[in-house]
Enzyme design. Structure first.
Site, PDB file in Angstrom:
ATOM      1  N   ARG A 190     -10.392 -36.582  48.552  1.00 44.90           N
ATOM      2  CA  ARG A 190     -11.504 -35.400  48.148  1.00 44.90           C
ATOM      3  C   ARG A 190     -11.294 -34.850  46.868  1.00 44.90           C
ATOM      4  NH1 ARG A 190     -11.961 -37.304  51.837  1.00 44.90           N
ATOM      5  NH2 ARG A 190     -12.117 -36.353  54.139  1.00 44.90           N
ATOM      6  N   SER A 240     -14.778 -28.713  57.534  1.00 41.60           N
ATOM      7  CA  SER A 240     -13.210 -28.579  57.234  1.00 41.60           C
ATOM      8  C   SER A 240     -13.195 -28.104  56.095  1.00 41.60           C
ATOM      9  CB  SER A 240     -12.613 -30.064  57.165  1.00 41.60           C
ATOM     10  OG  SER A 240     -12.179 -30.474  58.269  1.00 41.60           O
ATOM     11  N   GLU A 316     -11.186 -27.028  51.044  1.00 42.09           N
ATOM     12  CA  GLU A 316     -11.470 -28.292  50.423  1.00 42.09           C
ATOM     13  C   GLU A 316     -13.354 -27.556  50.402  1.00 42.09           C
ATOM     14  OE1 GLU A 316     -11.741 -31.337  53.082  1.00 42.09           O
ATOM     15  OE2 GLU A 316     -13.699 -32.056  53.021  1.00 42.09           O
TER      16      GLU A 316
HETATM   17  C1  LIG Z   1     -20.870 -30.458  60.079  1.00 45.57           C
HETATM   18  C2  LIG Z   1     -20.149 -30.950  58.584  1.00 45.57           C
HETATM   19  C3  LIG Z   1     -19.171 -32.273  58.835  1.00 45.57           C
HETATM   20  C4  LIG Z   1     -18.478 -32.455  57.274  1.00 45.57           C
HETATM   21  N1  LIG Z   1     -17.686 -33.420  57.215  1.00 45.57           N
HETATM   22  C5  LIG Z   1     -17.463 -33.834  55.873  1.00 45.57           C
HETATM   23  C6  LIG Z   1     -15.698 -34.853  56.377  1.00 45.57           C
HETATM   24  O1  LIG Z   1     -15.917 -35.981  57.606  1.00 45.57           O
HETATM   25  N2  LIG Z   1     -15.881 -35.712  55.180  1.00 45.57           N
HETATM   26  C7  LIG Z   1     -16.259 -34.624  53.707  1.00 45.57           C
HETATM   27  O2  LIG Z   1     -15.504 -34.948  53.180  1.00 45.57           O
HETATM   28  N3  LIG Z   1     -16.541 -33.764  53.991  1.00 45.57           N
HETATM   29  C8  LIG Z   1     -17.241 -33.425  55.008  1.00 45.57           C
HETATM   30  N4  LIG Z   1     -18.403 -32.203  55.132  1.00 45.57           N
HETATM   31  C9  LIG Z   1     -18.496 -31.084  54.149  1.00 45.57           C
HETATM   32  C10 LIG Z   1     -19.666 -32.493  53.096  1.00 45.57           C
HETATM   33  O3  LIG Z   1     -20.551 -32.880  54.299  1.00 45.57           O
HETATM   34  C11 LIG Z   1     -19.173 -33.294  52.019  1.00 45.57           C
HETATM   35  O4  LIG Z   1     -17.982 -32.236  51.314  1.00 45.57           O
HETATM   36  C12 LIG Z   1     -20.431 -33.510  51.225  1.00 45.57           C
HETATM   37  O5  LIG Z   1     -20.192 -34.456  50.198  1.00 45.57           O
HETATM   38  C13 LIG Z   1     -21.042 -32.656  49.764  1.00 45.57           C
HETATM   39  O6  LIG Z   1     -22.545 -32.926  49.345  1.00 45.57           O
HETATM   40  P1  LIG Z   1     -23.299 -32.018  48.693  1.00 45.57           P
HETATM   41  O7  LIG Z   1     -24.619 -32.291  48.174  1.00 45.57           O
HETATM   42  O8  LIG Z   1     -23.953 -30.989  50.476  1.00 45.57           O
HETATM   43  O9  LIG Z   1     -22.756 -31.139  47.715  1.00 45.57           O
HETATM   44  P2  LIG Z   1     -23.545 -29.462  47.109  1.00 45.57           P
HETATM   45  O10 LIG Z   1     -22.433 -28.728  48.791  1.00 45.57           O
HETATM   46  O11 LIG Z   1     -23.953 -29.202  47.065  1.00 45.57           O
HETATM   47  O12 LIG Z   1     -22.064 -29.200  46.031  1.00 45.57           O
HETATM   48  C14 LIG Z   1     -20.631 -29.494  46.529  1.00 45.57           C
HETATM   49  C15 LIG Z   1     -20.560 -29.780  44.982  1.00 45.57           C
HETATM   50  O13 LIG Z   1     -20.625 -30.868  44.117  1.00 45.57           O
HETATM   51  C16 LIG Z   1     -21.520 -30.993  43.008  1.00 45.57           C
HETATM   52  N5  LIG Z   1     -21.988 -31.691  43.138  1.00 45.57           N
HETATM   53  C17 LIG Z   1     -23.531 -31.715  44.399  1.00 45.57           C
HETATM   54  N6  LIG Z   1     -24.523 -33.298  43.872  1.00 45.57           N
HETATM   55  C18 LIG Z   1     -23.976 -33.437  42.202  1.00 45.57           C
HETATM   56  C19 LIG Z   1     -23.886 -34.390  41.235  1.00 45.57           C
HETATM   57  N7  LIG Z   1     -24.982 -35.382  41.810  1.00 45.57           N
HETATM   58  N8  LIG Z   1     -23.333 -34.450  40.735  1.00 45.57           N
HETATM   59  C20 LIG Z   1     -21.738 -34.150  39.545  1.00 45.57           C
HETATM   60  N9  LIG Z   1     -21.774 -32.752  40.716  1.00 45.57           N
HETATM   61  C21 LIG Z   1     -22.674 -32.835  42.203  1.00 45.57           C
HETATM   62  C22 LIG Z   1     -21.648 -29.368  42.809  1.00 45.57           C
HETATM   63  O14 LIG Z   1     -21.733 -29.133  41.710  1.00 45.57           O
HETATM   64  C23 LIG Z   1     -21.001 -28.795  43.751  1.00 45.57           C
HETATM   65  O15 LIG Z   1     -20.120 -27.972  42.622  1.00 45.57           O
HETATM   66  C24 LIG Z   1     -18.685 -32.019  55.749  1.00 45.57           C
HETATM   67  C25 LIG Z   1     -19.983 -31.016  55.868  1.00 45.57           C
HETATM   68  C26 LIG Z   1     -20.206 -29.952  57.330  1.00 45.57           C
HETATM   69  C27 LIG Z   1     -20.984 -29.148  57.132  1.00 45.57           C
END
Ligand SMILES: Cc1cc2nc3c(=O)[nH]c(=O)nc-3n(C[C@H](O)[C@H](O)[C@H](O)COP(=O)(O)OP(=O)(O)OC[C@H]3O[C@@H](n4cnc5c(N)ncnc54)[C@H](O)[C@@H]3O)c2cc1C
Length: 328
Positions: A190, A240, A316
């Site tokens: 992560r 999570s 996380e």
């Molecule tokens: C129902 C559900 C299930 C999930 N299951 C999982 C799972 O199984 N495994 C898992 O790992 N996660 C899981 N997640 C968490 C989440 O989906 C991941 O962490 C996802 O990768 C976050 O991406 P995001 O675009 O939403 O990031 P955001 O929440 O929009 O941003 C998170 C961080 O990433 C940074 N960021 C975003 N885009 C970029 C970029 N292009 N360059 C640099 N930094 C960037 C942002 O600035 C911020 O600091 C889950 C979430 C939900 C709601």
């Protein structure tokens, strides 16, 4: 005595000599897509978060870079938001500019997928399937964007995005474009180097293998079924909340949910914020939950685990305070 019409002249004059506000300059640079006082709750899967002073949806990498550079030049605090699926945003919102990544092109060429970082991760997984490419199935059902997944090395079922990424184009904190390969990211559970470097992923590429389309579909369906049994559908959440705990040598992983279950976390509820009844490591928004309520719950969860097991849970999910990311 100053006459009325002279007074109005003076007013116009004083307006003309006023220095333009940073927002006006930003608007000149970014155009009508720049908005003011935009509620951030609808841009997160938690459906929580107050308003951002300024909000801009970048639809091309050029626009995204321009927004970042403009904010820097004007000394405006900024934050990049993508799918908003790994973040809890505070109730007062964000003082500065939220740049939302809306760059979502996906291209498949042979066994390679190249996608812009704002692409929905599930769309990338689906593109792999449609082209009979195997290797991305594990990410089925992970919310958010490709860029967010690279930033946090998102993963599930024993695999993570960092394992299959072959290269990426980054936008550095110094405003330069950099082409890097997988090794650059120092991927860990992560996490990636991006958490410290502040670099932005503009696009990423993945080298996959030709596979059997039906088998790929079967795997994806199995994963989705499994997720559906323990993840919330209707309720807001960010997945999570705490990371799983790895033993010192990395050979054993204890799910945070198992410890939280044992300390009775599922009973925690404040207003519309609650621990999900099917999964002790997921906090849900049942309607109008506030970030402050979620924070109280997650701090209690962490304290209970510390007290019983002497283990410090590490979040996380990120917490965005009014001026940037803060510790929970
Ligand atoms: C129902 C559900 C299930 C999930 N299951 C999982 C799972 O199984 N495994 C898992 O790992 N996660 C899981 N997640 C968490 C989440 O989906 C991941 O962490 C996802 O990768 C976050 O991406 P995001 O675009 O939403 O990031 P955001 O929440 O929009 O941003 C998170 C961080 O990433 C940074 N960021 C975003 N885009 C970029 C970029 N292009 N360059 C640099 N930094 C960037 C942002 O600035 C911020 O600091 C889950 C979430 C939900 C709601």
């Amino acid at each position: 005595m100053i006459e009325k019409d002279q007074m109005s002249l003076l007013k116009t004059e004083s307006k003309r000599t006023q220095t333009p506000e940073p927002f006006d300059i930003l608007k000149q640079k970014l155009g009508q897509d720049l908005k003011e006082m935009v509620s951030l709750a609808p841009y997160t899967t938690f459906r929580i978060g107050g308003p951002a002073d300024y909000f801009y949806q970048a639809r091309t990498p050029e626009k995204l870079m321009e927004a970042v550079m403009s904010a820097k030049e004007l000394n405006i605090n900024y934050f990049l938001l993508a799918g908003g699926s790994n973040i809890l945003i505070n109730d007062q919102g964000f003082r500065g500019l939220i740049i939302r990544n809306g760059c979502d092109k996906i291209e498949v060429s042979g066994e390679k997928i190249v996608a812009q970082s704002g692409a929905v991760l599930q769309d990338v997984v689906d593109s792999a399937y449609e082209n009979s490419l195997t290797g991305f199935e594990f990410a089925t059902g992970i919310k958010g964007s490709l860029g967010g997944a690279v930033y946090g090395n998102a993963g599930a079922f024993g695999h993570a995005v960092g394992e299959i990424l072959s290269g990426a184009v980054l936008f550095t904190a110094a405003g330069e474009i950099k082409v890097v390969d997988r090794g650059y990211f120092d991927f860990v559970y992560r996490g990636s180097k991006l958490k410290q470097s502040g670099e932005i992923v503009l696009s990423a590429s993945f080298q996959l293998q030709k596979g059997n389309k039906e088998e790929i579909k079967k795997k994806m369906d199995e994963i989705m079924d499994l997720r559906n049994t323990k993840h919330p559908h209707e309720e807001g959440s960010a997945g999570s909340f705490f990371k799983n705990i790895k033993s010192a040598d990395g050979s054993k992983v204890t799910p945070a949910g198992v410890l939280l279950e044992q300390v009775g976390a599922k009973e925690l509820k404040i207003g519309d914020a609650a621990v999900f009844y099917k999964h002790a490591n997921i906090v849900v928004n049942l309607g109008k939950a506030q970030a402050s309520q979620v924070l109280t719950i997650v701090r209690t969860m962490r304290e209970k685990v510390k007290e019983r097991f002497n283990i410090q849970l590490e979040p996380e999910v990120l917490f965005l305070d009014q001026y940037g990311l803060e510790k929970v």
